[in-house]
Write a protein that holds these residues in place. Structure first.
Motif, PDB file in Angstrom:
ATOM      1  N   ASP A  77       0.813  -1.213   0.000  1.00 31.56           N
ATOM      2  CA  ASP A  77       0.000   0.000   0.000  1.00 31.56           C
ATOM      3  C   ASP A  77       0.849   1.268   0.000  1.00 31.56           C
ATOM      4  N   LEU A  78       2.133   1.114  -0.351  1.00 31.29           N
ATOM      5  CA  LEU A  78       3.028   2.255  -0.521  1.00 31.29           C
ATOM      6  C   LEU A  78       3.427   2.321  -1.991  1.00 31.29           C
ATOM      7  N   HIS A  79       3.110   3.415  -2.656  1.00 28.81           N
ATOM      8  CA  HIS A  79       3.362   3.545  -4.094  1.00 28.81           C
ATOM      9  C   HIS A  79       4.270   4.753  -4.358  1.00 28.81           C
ATOM     10  N   PHE A  80       5.299   4.534  -5.149  1.00 31.98           N
ATOM     11  CA  PHE A  80       6.286   5.575  -5.439  1.00 31.98           C
ATOM     12  C   PHE A  80       6.077   6.153  -6.841  1.00 31.98           C
ATOM     13  N   VAL A  81       6.181   7.471  -6.935  1.00 30.81           N
ATOM     14  CA  VAL A  81       6.193   8.172  -8.221  1.00 30.81           C
ATOM     15  C   VAL A  81       7.389   9.111  -8.192  1.00 30.81           C
ATOM     16  N   PHE A  82       8.180   9.113  -9.266  1.00 24.34           N
ATOM     17  CA  PHE A  82       9.402   9.912  -9.292  1.00 24.34           C
ATOM     18  C   PHE A  82       9.782  10.179 -10.748  1.00 24.34           C
ATOM     19  N   PRO A  83      10.578  11.200 -11.004  1.00 21.81           N
ATOM     20  CA  PRO A  83      10.957  11.511 -12.385  1.00 21.81           C
ATOM     21  C   PRO A  83      11.822  10.409 -13.004  1.00 21.81           C
ATOM     22  N   ILE A  84      11.545  10.078 -14.259  1.00 19.23           N
ATOM     23  CA  ILE A  84      12.321   9.093 -14.998  1.00 19.23           C
ATOM     24  C   ILE A  84      12.723   9.712 -16.342  1.00 19.23           C
ATOM     25  N   MET A 154       9.022  15.319  -6.495  1.00 24.61           N
ATOM     26  CA  MET A 154       9.133  16.372  -7.505  1.00 24.61           C
ATOM     27  C   MET A 154       7.899  16.468  -8.417  1.00 24.61           C
ATOM     28  N   PRO A 155       6.745  16.803  -7.854  1.00 23.81           N
ATOM     29  CA  PRO A 155       5.551  17.001  -8.699  1.00 23.81           C
ATOM     30  C   PRO A 155       5.724  18.145  -9.689  1.00 23.81           C
ATOM     31  N   GLU A 156       6.700  19.042  -9.439  1.00 19.35           N
ATOM     32  CA  GLU A 156       6.953  20.128 -10.391  1.00 19.35           C
ATOM     33  C   GLU A 156       7.480  19.612 -11.722  1.00 19.35           C
ATOM     34  N   ALA A 163      -0.298  16.036 -14.335  1.00 22.66           N
ATOM     35  CA  ALA A 163      -0.590  16.904 -13.193  1.00 22.66           C
ATOM     36  C   ALA A 163      -2.088  17.162 -13.068  1.00 22.66           C
ATOM     37  N   ASN A 164      -2.766  17.347 -14.189  1.00 19.71           N
ATOM     38  CA  ASN A 164      -4.208  17.596 -14.142  1.00 19.71           C
ATOM     39  C   ASN A 164      -4.985  16.371 -13.680  1.00 19.71           C
ATOM     40  N   VAL A 182       6.584  15.745  -2.523  1.00 17.15           N
ATOM     41  CA  VAL A 182       7.815  16.365  -2.025  1.00 17.15           C
ATOM     42  C   VAL A 182       8.390  17.229  -3.136  1.00 17.15           C
ATOM     43  N   SER A 183       8.483  18.535  -2.870  1.00 11.38           N
ATOM     44  CA  SER A 183       8.892  19.474  -3.916  1.00 11.38           C
ATOM     45  C   SER A 183      10.052  20.345  -3.460  1.00 11.38           C
ATOM     46  N   GLU A 184      11.009  20.553  -4.365  1.00 13.37           N
ATOM     47  CA  GLU A 184      12.087  21.514  -4.125  1.00 13.37           C
ATOM     48  C   GLU A 184      11.725  22.883  -4.690  1.00 13.37           C
TER      49      GLU A 184
END
Length: 370
Positions: A77-84, A154-156, A163-164, A182-184
């Protein structure tokens, strides 16, 4: 990740613990702060704490079934999303690498991630294709946890369509689903996502806490550790760079000298050489250099104001700045910072690096004469 592994941030840890204990858990939260301040490890420790069945008043137990799965970063129940960096893939295709990366790095930034997967010269994005996977995950039945957690780094860097679709999930949340972002650079996050998320500001680490950590880790003298902590402005990654006498920082200092000296001399030929050199180092390092340059300008302005007690340059930087600081003053400091920031923005938007750095050098030429 546990709260006890995070440097400093005691007030914020207490706030997150109380949120979980009181059951007042906003379904969409945006952790904002520098990578070296600990925003991502805080979010991951919070996710663990939310689902720990034997948690204490300060941290997760580390032994319950949920914690054992979090230890392996493999809770269902832990899902990761990150830039690729591959438009034809999704984050799940990189999940084994991501788990390996997180296991080896408590604090990290984009450069470290791209270096880890050996693509330092590429731009990482959360692509449109990812949105379908995100929707599929939140529609699944929760397996065993109190909360399903979607942890987005990094949702930016999300594609606009992705994003929408995330915005729709935030507006119509699934039961017991928590979206931790989590955003910088939160100013680059879709405005409607910002307005619908609870913001968690992660401040720079206090100098005393950071000094204690690097003193123990690197066996430094107390006064040396404190000096490095102050120079790092509460950024653990920057502190490690200083301790390890980063070759990259030496390179950036030489490039900074190059652009400033050629700008002062109005040496157009060397400005072009500089622009060509910067073009070849890759987009992420280009952005890193521009951040570094902004910091050096800021520190030199402090020197020009004769405020050495709040100046945090290393020995090599201080040696150069002893003569350079007189060229940074109240008439040009803001314009210099704006030019460097604008160049960083254009690099982030995939602009032509040669043109951006050459144009930057030309603008600096005029500003140094003020």
């Amino acid at each position: 990740m546990f709260f006890r592994q995070i440097i400093g941030q005691e007030a914020l840890k207490k706030q997150l613990v109380q949120s979980a204990q009181n059951g007042i858990v906003p379904h969409a939260q945006l952790f904002c702060g520098k990578a070296g301040a600990g925003a991502y490890p805080l979010a991951l420790a919070y996710a663990r704490y939310l689902n720990c069945s034997e948690r204490s008043d300060t941290d997760a137990c580390g032994k319950c079934p949920s914690c054992l799965k979090y230890n392996a970063l493999a809770h269902p129940d832990l899902h990761f999303v990150f830039p690729i960096y591959d438009t034809k893939k999704v984050c799940d295709d990189f999940l084994p690498k991501w788990r390996e990366f997180l296991a080896a790095n408590t604090y990290f930034n984009m450069n470290r991630w791209l270096d880890f997967v050996n693509v330092a010269d590429k731009q990482a994005v959360i692509y449109e294709r990812e949105s379908s996977r995100i929707i599929q995950k939140v529609r699944l039945k929760i397996y065993e946890a109190a909360y399903r957690v979607l942890l987005i780094w990094m949702p930016e860097r999300m594609n606009v369509i992705c994003a929408n679709k995330l915005l729709k999930l935030i507006e119509e949340p699934s039961p017991n689903t928590i979206i931790l972002m989590v955003s910088e650079e939160p100013e680059r996050v879709l405005g409607t996502i910002l307005s619908r998320s609870q913001r968690v500001n992660v401040a720079p680490i206090r100098a005393d806490a950071l000094a204690a950590t690097i003193r123990e880790k690197f066996s430094l003298a107390p006064e040396d550790a404190l000096q490095i902590a102050r120079m790092s402005h509460g950024d653990y990654l920057q502190a490690v760079n200083y301790v390890e006498t980063s070759e990259e920082n030496k390179f950036f200092l030489e490039q900074f000298k190059h652009i400033m000296r050629n700008a002062w001399a109005k040496n157009v030929k060397e400005m072009k050489t500089f622009a060509n050199e910067m073009h070849g180092i890759g987009r992420e390092r280009q952005k890193h250099f521009l951040k570094y340059a902004q910091n050096i300008i800021r520190e030199n302005f402090m020197l020009s104001l004769q405020e050495p007690e709040i100046n945090y340059l290393n020995k090599e930087e201080a040696l150069f700045s002893a003569r350079f600081a007189e060229f940074v003053n109240e008439r040009n400091v803001f314009a210099l910072m704006d030019e460097l920031s604008e160049a960083e923005k254009h690099i982030s938007q995939n602009g032509n690096a040669k043109m951006i750095f050459f144009d930057l050098a030309l603008h600096i030429t005029a500003l140094l004469k003020l």
